[in-house]
Motif scaffolding. Sequence first.
Motif, PDB file in Angstrom:
ATOM      1  N   TYR A 127       0.803  -1.225   0.000  1.00 29.21           N
ATOM      2  CA  TYR A 127       0.000   0.000   0.000  1.00 29.21           C
ATOM      3  C   TYR A 127       0.837   1.276   0.000  1.00 29.21           C
ATOM      4  O   TYR A 127       0.299   2.363   0.189  1.00 29.21           O
ATOM      5  CB  TYR A 127      -0.949  -0.006   1.194  1.00 29.21           C
ATOM      6  CG  TYR A 127      -1.980  -1.111   1.096  1.00 29.21           C
ATOM      7  CD1 TYR A 127      -2.878  -1.149   0.031  1.00 29.21           C
ATOM      8  CD2 TYR A 127      -2.040  -2.124   2.049  1.00 29.21           C
ATOM      9  CE1 TYR A 127      -3.811  -2.166  -0.078  1.00 29.21           C
ATOM     10  CE2 TYR A 127      -2.977  -3.143   1.950  1.00 29.21           C
ATOM     11  CZ  TYR A 127      -3.851  -3.163   0.884  1.00 29.21           C
ATOM     12  OH  TYR A 127      -4.779  -4.176   0.773  1.00 29.21           O
ATOM     13  N   ARG A 132       1.135   1.285  -5.299  1.00 32.87           N
ATOM     14  CA  ARG A 132      -0.224   1.447  -5.827  1.00 32.87           C
ATOM     15  C   ARG A 132      -0.186   2.087  -7.210  1.00 32.87           C
ATOM     16  O   ARG A 132      -0.983   1.731  -8.104  1.00 32.87           O
ATOM     17  CB  ARG A 132      -1.053   2.279  -4.853  1.00 32.87           C
ATOM     18  CG  ARG A 132      -1.317   1.566  -3.523  1.00 32.87           C
ATOM     19  CD  ARG A 132      -1.858   2.506  -2.464  1.00 32.87           C
ATOM     20  NE  ARG A 132      -3.086   3.148  -2.901  1.00 32.87           N
ATOM     21  CZ  ARG A 132      -3.475   4.361  -2.546  1.00 32.87           C
ATOM     22  NH1 ARG A 132      -2.703   5.091  -1.739  1.00 32.87           N
ATOM     23  NH2 ARG A 132      -4.605   4.849  -2.981  1.00 32.87           N
ATOM     24  N   ARG A 135       0.891  -0.586  -9.698  1.00 36.58           N
ATOM     25  CA  ARG A 135      -0.226  -1.480  -9.996  1.00 36.58           C
ATOM     26  C   ARG A 135      -1.154  -0.840 -11.034  1.00 36.58           C
ATOM     27  O   ARG A 135      -1.607  -1.514 -11.972  1.00 36.58           O
ATOM     28  CB  ARG A 135      -0.994  -1.786  -8.711  1.00 36.58           C
ATOM     29  CG  ARG A 135      -2.163  -2.714  -8.907  1.00 36.58           C
ATOM     30  CD  ARG A 135      -2.934  -2.911  -7.620  1.00 36.58           C
ATOM     31  NE  ARG A 135      -4.039  -3.844  -7.810  1.00 36.58           N
ATOM     32  CZ  ARG A 135      -4.966  -4.108  -6.913  1.00 36.58           C
ATOM     33  NH1 ARG A 135      -4.901  -3.520  -5.722  1.00 36.58           N
ATOM     34  NH2 ARG A 135      -5.928  -4.968  -7.164  1.00 36.58           N
ATOM     35  N   GLN A 136      -1.419   0.438 -10.870  1.00 41.07           N
ATOM     36  CA  GLN A 136      -2.276   1.158 -11.814  1.00 41.07           C
ATOM     37  C   GLN A 136      -1.652   1.186 -13.205  1.00 41.07           C
ATOM     38  O   GLN A 136      -2.328   0.923 -14.211  1.00 41.07           O
ATOM     39  CB  GLN A 136      -2.505   2.576 -11.282  1.00 41.07           C
ATOM     40  CG  GLN A 136      -3.494   3.405 -12.068  1.00 41.07           C
ATOM     41  CD  GLN A 136      -3.656   4.794 -11.461  1.00 41.07           C
ATOM     42  OE1 GLN A 136      -2.982   5.743 -11.845  1.00 41.07           O
ATOM     43  NE2 GLN A 136      -4.550   4.903 -10.477  1.00 41.07           N
ATOM     44  N   GLU A 337      -9.334  -0.311   5.199  1.00 42.12           N
ATOM     45  CA  GLU A 337     -10.028  -1.242   4.309  1.00 42.12           C
ATOM     46  C   GLU A 337     -10.702  -2.357   5.110  1.00 42.12           C
ATOM     47  O   GLU A 337     -11.840  -2.749   4.816  1.00 42.12           O
ATOM     48  CB  GLU A 337      -9.033  -1.840   3.311  1.00 42.12           C
ATOM     49  CG  GLU A 337      -8.438  -0.857   2.330  1.00 42.12           C
ATOM     50  CD  GLU A 337      -9.470  -0.313   1.371  1.00 42.12           C
ATOM     51  OE1 GLU A 337      -9.821  -1.024   0.411  1.00 42.12           O
ATOM     52  OE2 GLU A 337      -9.937   0.833   1.585  1.00 42.12           O
ATOM     53  N   ASP A 341     -14.692  -3.144   5.366  1.00 44.10           N
ATOM     54  CA  ASP A 341     -15.219  -4.444   4.966  1.00 44.10           C
ATOM     55  C   ASP A 341     -16.093  -5.040   6.070  1.00 44.10           C
ATOM     56  O   ASP A 341     -17.176  -5.578   5.806  1.00 44.10           O
ATOM     57  CB  ASP A 341     -14.049  -5.379   4.647  1.00 44.10           C
ATOM     58  CG  ASP A 341     -14.501  -6.704   4.056  1.00 44.10           C
ATOM     59  OD1 ASP A 341     -15.574  -6.743   3.421  1.00 44.10           O
ATOM     60  OD2 ASP A 341     -13.787  -7.703   4.233  1.00 44.10           O
ATOM     61  N   THR A 346     -18.096  -1.946   0.275  1.00 41.16           N
ATOM     62  CA  THR A 346     -17.363  -2.607  -0.800  1.00 41.16           C
ATOM     63  C   THR A 346     -15.925  -2.101  -0.832  1.00 41.16           C
ATOM     64  O   THR A 346     -15.687  -0.888  -0.880  1.00 41.16           O
ATOM     65  CB  THR A 346     -18.027  -2.329  -2.163  1.00 41.16           C
ATOM     66  OG1 THR A 346     -19.377  -2.808  -2.136  1.00 41.16           O
ATOM     67  CG2 THR A 346     -17.268  -3.011  -3.287  1.00 41.16           C
ATOM     68  N   GLU A 348     -11.635  -3.111  -2.179  1.00 38.67           N
ATOM     69  CA  GLU A 348     -10.761  -3.936  -3.013  1.00 38.67           C
ATOM     70  C   GLU A 348     -10.259  -5.120  -2.188  1.00 38.67           C
ATOM     71  O   GLU A 348     -10.128  -5.031  -0.958  1.00 38.67           O
ATOM     72  CB  GLU A 348      -9.573  -3.112  -3.499  1.00 38.67           C
ATOM     73  CG  GLU A 348      -9.918  -2.027  -4.509  1.00 38.67           C
ATOM     74  CD  GLU A 348     -10.280  -2.617  -5.866  1.00 38.67           C
ATOM     75  OE1 GLU A 348      -9.646  -3.624  -6.268  1.00 38.67           O
ATOM     76  OE2 GLU A 348     -11.198  -2.079  -6.513  1.00 38.67           O
ATOM     77  N   TYR A 350      -7.956  -7.453  -0.141  1.00 37.93           N
ATOM     78  CA  TYR A 350      -6.772  -7.161   0.667  1.00 37.93           C
ATOM     79  C   TYR A 350      -6.236  -8.479   1.214  1.00 37.93           C
ATOM     80  O   TYR A 350      -6.934  -9.498   1.209  1.00 37.93           O
ATOM     81  CB  TYR A 350      -7.113  -6.185   1.800  1.00 37.93           C
ATOM     82  CG  TYR A 350      -8.250  -6.623   2.708  1.00 37.93           C
ATOM     83  CD1 TYR A 350      -8.036  -7.524   3.754  1.00 37.93           C
ATOM     84  CD2 TYR A 350      -9.556  -6.146   2.508  1.00 37.93           C
ATOM     85  CE1 TYR A 350      -9.076  -7.933   4.572  1.00 37.93           C
ATOM     86  CE2 TYR A 350     -10.604  -6.558   3.325  1.00 37.93           C
ATOM     87  CZ  TYR A 350     -10.356  -7.446   4.353  1.00 37.93           C
ATOM     88  OH  TYR A 350     -11.384  -7.853   5.165  1.00 37.93           O
TER      89      TYR A 350
END
Length: 379
Positions: A127, A132, A135-136, A337, A341, A346, A348, A350
């Motif tokens: 993270y 990040r 990843r994008q 996150e 959850d 909602t 992503e 993890y």
Amino acid sequence: MTRALKVLIAGTGFAGEGHAAAFRAAGAEVVGIVGRTPKVVKDVATRLAIPYGGTEWAQALAECTPDVVSIATPGGVHHDQISQAIAAGCHVFCDKPMTTTGDTAADLQRQARAKGVKTAYAASFRYTPSIRHARQLVAEGAIGAPLEVECISHFNLERDIPFGWSHRKEDGGGRLNNNFTHTLSIVTAVVGDRILSIAGDVRDDLGRAPIVEGVHNFATRRDFIPKDLTDPNLEWGESNVEWSYTVLARIESPLAEHPVSVMFRHGGLQPRFHEDHIIFYGTEGAIYIKGHYGSGALSLFHRDHGWTEQPLPDDIAATTPEVQGETEQCWHYLVNEFIRDIRGETVEPYPTFDEGSQYQQIIDLIRRNETWTDVTGLA
């Protein structure tokens, strides 16, 4: 669920304090903290304004009735603490390593699934903002199909850091438990999470460390290095874990036709010459990130333009926790996150006990050092 979730922390050191701050930032209520030493627990609870402080985990679970437990202790005590928390119906946030063996980690995974509680596994450097961003970029096709990844780090750790949990396999020590877990999570976050095969070599190039009383906080252990290491009265503890490793992996990627080749190279005691880094290579380009966990600047390679440092996108900057320290920043992101959850929002995917169990079993395989082929008889 509209009320604040109640959280009980296990561990009063650097990780325990960091977890407490992250859960509070996510809107949870930290109702208790547990440690080994009464005075330390009392001091930490008072300083952090935590209402309950104790030394008995089962008693704290009964008295605090938490919704969530946060495990910030060395890995050697994780199995019992987490088993009791799951039995009490608590959701579990666990720092790495999940446990000390693949079998005990798999047992906790089964327990959590059977009880229906949510879990989070804090191999959390995936993270950092630059990871990040990577990843994008990879998902957008900036480097084409991913081909290979290189993770290189040399920490030059002081050899005379006082003997403790980090030197003992049975307590969750070793560089695989405390470094490889993060880099493996980083790579799978960017290229894909289906690990196909693994091979590795480990080495204990430390041997021993001085035994010193009074070390509590892992972050300040360097302050306790003895001034006279030749003192004949000094006691020494023997290391039984790896301080260096080389691991090769093949990972299936939804963005590539063939498995991605990955090399993880780490020397815990060795000095670096060039910068630690993570590089993602693809058919059309590459991404270089400075730093052993990819927390530095990101540069993108294109065959027509060479390497160009990339600014952090606004959407990633806007969702980066505003806290000091990359470790703390990543804890805050994952905790947020996890809490969302639990509340039914909602989020992503993890890391959970699924990854924690898998990683611990992979570490067991690597530590066997059974991937060598004897070629002494070849002409």
